[in-house]
Design an enzyme around this catalytic site. Structure first.
Site, PDB file in Angstrom:
ATOM      1  N   TYR A  22       0.593  -2.444   3.486  1.00  0.00           N
ATOM      2  CA  TYR A  22       1.281  -3.739   3.436  1.00  0.00           C
ATOM      3  C   TYR A  22       2.171  -3.839   2.200  1.00  0.00           C
ATOM      4  O   TYR A  22       3.363  -4.175   2.298  1.00  0.00           O
ATOM      5  CB  TYR A  22       0.258  -4.878   3.445  1.00  0.00           C
ATOM      6  CG  TYR A  22       0.891  -6.245   3.443  1.00  0.00           C
ATOM      7  CD1 TYR A  22       1.393  -6.793   4.617  1.00  0.00           C
ATOM      8  CD2 TYR A  22       0.997  -6.990   2.270  1.00  0.00           C
ATOM      9  CE1 TYR A  22       1.986  -8.044   4.622  1.00  0.00           C
ATOM     10  CE2 TYR A  22       1.581  -8.235   2.263  1.00  0.00           C
ATOM     11  CZ  TYR A  22       2.078  -8.758   3.445  1.00  0.00           C
ATOM     12  OH  TYR A  22       2.675  -9.994   3.431  1.00  0.00           O
ATOM     13  N   LYS A  53       6.369  -3.984   2.105  1.00  0.00           N
ATOM     14  CA  LYS A  53       7.105  -5.111   1.543  1.00  0.00           C
ATOM     15  C   LYS A  53       7.953  -4.688   0.343  1.00  0.00           C
ATOM     16  O   LYS A  53       9.041  -5.233   0.112  1.00  0.00           O
ATOM     17  CB  LYS A  53       6.131  -6.228   1.154  1.00  0.00           C
ATOM     18  CG  LYS A  53       5.422  -6.868   2.342  1.00  0.00           C
ATOM     19  CD  LYS A  53       6.408  -7.476   3.331  1.00  0.00           C
ATOM     20  CE  LYS A  53       5.705  -8.244   4.436  1.00  0.00           C
ATOM     21  NZ  LYS A  53       6.653  -8.907   5.361  1.00  0.00           N
TER      22      LYS A  53
END
Length: 261
Positions: A166, A170
């Site tokens: 994650y 990002k």
């Protein structure tokens, strides 16, 4: 107050969370058409009802789209141009979470290929596919202020060792945004990234799967020095970036909400 009056805006992941909050604020600020896509249509009716209450003049066009498919993304954006003839702005808010606190240290040893690929496909490839098609559509339209906002995460700059996929997705989204912003700015297309902190959305429990209540989730983040914000807090920044009030701003990565460095 940032105005998006009479504008046509595309929003991915727009049926819930930050995407839905952005749709509601765009309607409040006078957007003409909201072209919303999401991987699931289950919240489309509720979104349309809420938008109609806020601004009956705002049209809402919903479509089921998987942003990990470049073909589906291209067809969706081409459909917007075909149906409405313009695209003033876009918000790429579709994304998926990664659970934390379930693996033994070192957590990297338990990171599996399938989870890594699944998250990258949505959070990075999806942003790439959407941004590419939005720029392709916008560059062929009459010159005016056009804006694209990618939704990242504070995880891109905060050291969170249990959410490798994650956080990396990002971080890559933020870097991609700064690069493509420089590429598109000469065409009159501004592209920016918003990195929210821990946000109260339906996706929040996925980040803390061991917590049983909202209070436990909130307390677990407080212990890590993280504060909880609302989706509407992020939406205000996104709508500002879509408006002409932010016209000098491009290639920025704006953090919304406090976090541990």
């Amino acid at each position: 107050m940032a105005s998006v009056e009479s504008r046509i805006i595309a929003i991915t992941g727009g049926a819930s969370g930050i995407g839905a909050a952005t749709c509601r604020l765009l309607a409040e600020r006078g957007a003409a058409v909201l072209c919303v896509c999401d991987i699931s249509p289950k919240n489309f009716d509720d979104l349309k009802i809420s938008i109609k209450k806020i601004n009956p003049s705002t049209k809402v066009h919903c479509a089921t789209v998987d942003v990990t498919s470049s073909v589906e993304v291209r067809q969706w954006i081409e459909g917007i141009i075909s149906d409405f003839g313009d695209l003033h702005g876009a918000v790429n808010a579709a994304g998926i979470a990664q659970g934390a606190g379930m693996r033994n240290t070192p957590t990297i040893a338990e990171e599996v290929d399938e989870e890594w690929t699944r998250i990258m496909n949505t959070n990075l490839n999806g942003v790439f596919y959407c941004t590419r098609e939005e720029v392709r559509a916008m560059k062929g339209l009459p010159a005016t202020d056009r804006s694209i906002v990618n939704v990242g995460s504070i995880a891109s700059v905060s050291h969170m060792p249990d959410v490798y996929a994650y956080g990396t997705s990002k971080g890559a989204c933020a870097y991609f945004t700064t690069c493509v912003a420089a590429d598109a700015f000469p065409l009159g297309i501004r592209i920016n990234n918003v990195s929210p902190g821990v946000t109260n959305t339906p996706m929040l429990p996925q980040f803390a799967p061991m917590a049983k209540t909202f209070e436990e989730i909130e307390e677990s983040y407080k212990k890590e020095g993280l504060s909880l914000i609302e989706a509407e807090d992020v939406a205000r920044t996104i709508v500002w970036l879509l408006s002409e009030d932010s016209r000098p701003v491009f290639g920025a990565n704006i953090n919304v909400g406090a976090c541990m460095p």
